[in-house]
Enzyme design. Structure first.
Site, PDB file in Angstrom:
ATOM      1  N   VAL A  16      -1.271 -33.381 -47.346  1.00  0.00           N
ATOM      2  CA  VAL A  16      -1.275 -33.132 -48.788  1.00  0.00           C
ATOM      3  C   VAL A  16      -0.517 -34.238 -49.524  1.00  0.00           C
ATOM      4  CG1 VAL A  16      -0.446 -31.544 -50.568  1.00  0.00           C
ATOM      5  CG2 VAL A  16      -1.510 -30.654 -48.505  1.00  0.00           C
ATOM      6  N   ASN A 209      -7.239 -18.886 -51.503  1.00  0.00           N
ATOM      7  CA  ASN A 209      -7.437 -19.052 -50.062  1.00  0.00           C
ATOM      8  C   ASN A 209      -7.785 -17.717 -49.394  1.00  0.00           C
ATOM      9  OD1 ASN A 209      -7.158 -21.770 -49.995  1.00  0.00           O
ATOM     10  ND2 ASN A 209      -5.228 -21.825 -48.874  1.00  0.00           N
ATOM     11  N   GLY A 254     -19.730 -17.872 -38.130  1.00  0.00           N
ATOM     12  CA  GLY A 254     -19.390 -18.700 -36.979  1.00  0.00           C
ATOM     13  C   GLY A 254     -18.324 -18.035 -36.138  1.00  0.00           C
ATOM     14  N   GLY A 258     -10.093 -21.447 -39.057  1.00  0.00           N
ATOM     15  CA  GLY A 258      -8.829 -21.927 -38.482  1.00  0.00           C
ATOM     16  C   GLY A 258      -8.195 -22.897 -39.451  1.00  0.00           C
ATOM     17  N   CYS A 261      -4.218 -23.834 -43.113  1.00  0.00           N
ATOM     18  CA  CYS A 261      -4.068 -23.137 -44.403  1.00  0.00           C
ATOM     19  C   CYS A 261      -4.510 -21.678 -44.373  1.00  0.00           C
ATOM     20  CB  CYS A 261      -4.847 -23.880 -45.472  1.00  0.00           C
ATOM     21  SG  CYS A 261      -4.352 -25.602 -45.573  1.00  0.00           S
TER      22      CYS A 261
HETATM   23  C1  UGA Z   1      -8.646 -24.796 -47.287  1.00  0.00           C
HETATM   24  C2  UGA Z   1      -9.226 -24.588 -48.689  1.00  0.00           C
HETATM   25  O1  UGA Z   1     -10.655 -24.708 -48.649  1.00  0.00           O
HETATM   26  C3  UGA Z   1      -8.665 -25.600 -49.688  1.00  0.00           C
HETATM   27  O2  UGA Z   1      -9.134 -25.330 -50.993  1.00  0.00           O
HETATM   28  C4  UGA Z   1      -7.130 -25.490 -49.665  1.00  0.00           C
HETATM   29  O3  UGA Z   1      -6.532 -26.454 -50.516  1.00  0.00           O
HETATM   30  C5  UGA Z   1      -6.628 -25.714 -48.256  1.00  0.00           C
HETATM   31  O4  UGA Z   1      -7.215 -24.736 -47.375  1.00  0.00           O
HETATM   32  C6  UGA Z   1      -5.118 -25.567 -48.277  1.00  0.00           C
HETATM   33  O5  UGA Z   1      -4.637 -24.488 -48.608  1.00  0.00           O
HETATM   34  O6  UGA Z   1      -4.428 -26.579 -48.118  1.00  0.00           O
HETATM   35  P1  UGA Z   1      -9.136 -26.470 -45.235  1.00  0.00           P
HETATM   36  O7  UGA Z   1      -8.230 -25.579 -44.437  1.00  0.00           O
HETATM   37  O8  UGA Z   1      -8.935 -27.934 -45.173  1.00  0.00           O
HETATM   38  O9  UGA Z   1      -9.073 -26.077 -46.806  1.00  0.00           O
HETATM   39  O10 UGA Z   1     -10.615 -26.202 -44.730  1.00  0.00           O
HETATM   40  P2  UGA Z   1     -11.912 -25.383 -45.182  1.00  0.00           P
HETATM   41  O11 UGA Z   1     -13.008 -26.339 -45.374  1.00  0.00           O
HETATM   42  O12 UGA Z   1     -11.622 -24.458 -46.279  1.00  0.00           O
HETATM   43  O13 UGA Z   1     -12.224 -24.562 -43.845  1.00  0.00           O
HETATM   44  C7  UGA Z   1     -11.282 -23.629 -43.290  1.00  0.00           C
HETATM   45  C8  UGA Z   1     -11.869 -22.927 -42.078  1.00  0.00           C
HETATM   46  O14 UGA Z   1     -12.894 -22.036 -42.467  1.00  0.00           O
HETATM   47  C9  UGA Z   1     -12.499 -23.871 -41.046  1.00  0.00           C
HETATM   48  O15 UGA Z   1     -12.132 -23.444 -39.750  1.00  0.00           O
HETATM   49  C10 UGA Z   1     -13.994 -23.699 -41.263  1.00  0.00           C
HETATM   50  O16 UGA Z   1     -14.747 -23.946 -40.095  1.00  0.00           O
HETATM   51  C11 UGA Z   1     -14.050 -22.234 -41.660  1.00  0.00           C
HETATM   52  N1  UGA Z   1     -15.253 -21.900 -42.462  1.00  0.00           N
HETATM   53  C12 UGA Z   1     -15.420 -22.430 -43.709  1.00  0.00           C
HETATM   54  C13 UGA Z   1     -16.184 -20.999 -41.962  1.00  0.00           C
HETATM   55  O17 UGA Z   1     -16.045 -20.471 -40.832  1.00  0.00           O
HETATM   56  N2  UGA Z   1     -17.266 -20.673 -42.727  1.00  0.00           N
HETATM   57  C14 UGA Z   1     -17.470 -21.190 -43.970  1.00  0.00           C
HETATM   58  O18 UGA Z   1     -18.472 -20.833 -44.621  1.00  0.00           O
HETATM   59  C15 UGA Z   1     -16.526 -22.097 -44.465  1.00  0.00           C
END
Ligand code: UGA
Length: 430
Positions: A16, A209, A254, A258, A261
């Site tokens: 960040v 989140n 899925g 993970g 966050c």
């Molecule tokens: C997440 C939030 O999306 C951000 O907005 C936030 O700023 C960030 O946390 C944080 O609090 O710092 P991030 O953890 O980088 O971001 O990743 P995401 O893209 O949100 O994915 C999180 C998890 O959810 C991954 O394991 C992804 O595979 C899973 N996921 C996501 C799913 O299983 N299905 C989905 O439809 C979307």
């Protein structure tokens, strides 16, 4: 640098902090980045990037002239009036956020902060922390300090684009003048600014989140029901997402969410509610569904292979999602240990996360490519939807594997193509 324009400080140069600092420099600000990790600072001074984030090395290079790096807090407070705090707040064993790194910075302030400063909290901190910090600063007589909460919404892997094109900028402050000064840093961005009080800004971060995580656990449960009734969750999600009140995002079923966050923030919000006497039932279910989802893959493997003792399973992907080398709370870790617990041998390949994997998934045989992971395996499980897996070398894999079975933990592959190549294919809810 214009003498009237002071540099912006950023304390804590993890994902960040480094993305925020670099993007603020891209917006034209001079930025002074501070971290207690001397090795990280020396890498950055040499032009190296300590984390994997697409586009970041190029942006750092482009803005080098506007960025300085230091291990000295004093230097930051001498050079900067607005100082962002972006240190990490990992979960404690109770699910609360560990704020020790935040308080370590605050406890140094009486010695280093002279003149007026605006302290901007980027780290995710429990609702109420800002109020606590403001009273603590007043008690310490730390100096003339305004406190502003400015939560981040960056996703790893697309963090730069998320910073440059945010859906909103949230600014929580007690002193609107301080809030306006922080909002002005982003004036080049085309995004609505929501100004509010500090606890509300803090809650927006957690609620966002937690809601996204809820969407994921919800669609995962729909997927599990789809499996029982012969429906296809990918089409169900498409049909749901076409309703603009629901929206198409975060409906990919899925093997669970993970990362550093969602798991931490959902647990922390549940804890914040619990600490204030409210039992947040929905979040308890969101967490439980996410845990069970990772284990369902083991059941799928057992369905095809019987007992997993001495079977060899290849994991394709280890990172918690594509385009990152981050393994924190990755589903792969739970899955690997569950499989090893059942007596299976686990092999794994990840395009980027292998260097971080040796410590995170002990006992797993790390391989340099898909084919070496597949060689001698009884099944391959796609854990992370890296682009390179869209075009698996199916013919060669079939020759090398003991048993032609692919479990697609992200519904990423084309089932027809996999089946046409002679594999048994199973996705999640399709
Ligand atoms: C997440 C939030 O999306 C951000 O907005 C936030 O700023 C960030 O946390 C944080 O609090 O710092 P991030 O953890 O980088 O971001 O990743 P995401 O893209 O949100 O994915 C999180 C998890 O959810 C991954 O394991 C992804 O595979 C899973 N996921 C996501 C799913 O299983 N299905 C989905 O439809 C979307």
């Amino acid at each position: 640098m214009n003498s009237a324009e002071k540099a912006i400080g950023v304390i804590g140069i993890g994902y960040v902090g480094l993305v925020t600092g670099t993007c603020l420099a891209e917006l034209g600000h001079h930025v002074c980045c501070m971290d207690i990790d001397a090795m990280k600072i020396s890498m950055l001074e040499k032009g190296e990037t300590p984390i994997y984030e697409p586009g970041l090395p190029e942006l750092l290079e482009k803005n080098r002239e506007r960025m300085t790096f230091t291990t000295s807090l004093e230097e930051v407070f001498a050079a900067c009036e607005i100082v962002f705090i972006a240190v990490d707040t990992p979960p404690t064993f109770t699910g609360d956020a560990d704020l020790s790194r935040v308080f370590q910075v605050l406890s140094s302030l009486p010695g280093v902060s002279t003149g007026h400063h605006v302290l901007v909290m980027k780290s995710t901190v429990p609702v109420g922390t800002g109020t606590k910090i403001s009273s603590e600063l007043a008690r310490q007589e730390a100096g003339d300090i305004d406190y502003v909460s400015n939560p981040e919404f960056l996703r790893e892997g697309t963090a730069i684009d998320d910073f440059m094109h945010p859906d909103r900028i949230v600014i929580g402050s007690r002193n609107p003048e301080a809030g306006a000064r922080v909002a002005a840093l982003y004036e080049k961005l085309d995004a609505p600014v929501l100004e509010t009080n500090v606890p509300t800004a803090e809650m927006i971060k957690y609620a966002s989140n937690a809601f996204l995580a809820t969407k994921i656990s919800f669609i995962n449960e729909i997927a599990n029901v789809c499996e029982a009734v012969g429906a296809d969750v990918t089409v169900v999600a498409r049909g749901m997402g076409q309703d603009h009140r629901i929206g198409p995002y975060f409906l990919d079923a899925g093997i669970g969410f993970g990362g550093s966050c969602f798991p931490k923030d959902v647990a922390a919000l549940k804890q914040i509610a619990g600490n204030s006497g409210y039992h947040f039932q929905l979040l308890t279910a969101v967490i439980e569904v996410n845990e069970l989802q990772k284990r369902r893959v083991v059941n799928k493997l057992q369905k095809h292979l019987g007992a997993l003792t001495d079977k060899t399973i290849a994991l394709l992907g280890l990172a918690f999602k594509p385009n990152t080398d981050d393994l924190r709370e990755a589903s792969s870790i739970v899955l690997a240990s569950r499989l090893m617990g059942d007596g299976a041998n686990v092999k794994a390949y990840d395009p980027i996360a292998l260097p971080n994997a040796a410590r995170a998934v002990r006992g797993v045989l790390l391989c340099d490519d898909v084919l070496s992971a597949g060689e001698g395996s009884d099944a391959a499980v796609l854990v992370t939807e890296w682009d390179e897996f869209a075009d698996l070398p199916l013919e060669k894999m079939k020759e090398l594997m003991n048993h032609p079975l692919i479990i697609d933990g992200r519904n990423f592959l084309d089932p027809e193509k996999i089946r046409a190549a002679g594999f048994t294919y199973e996705g999640i809810g399709r």
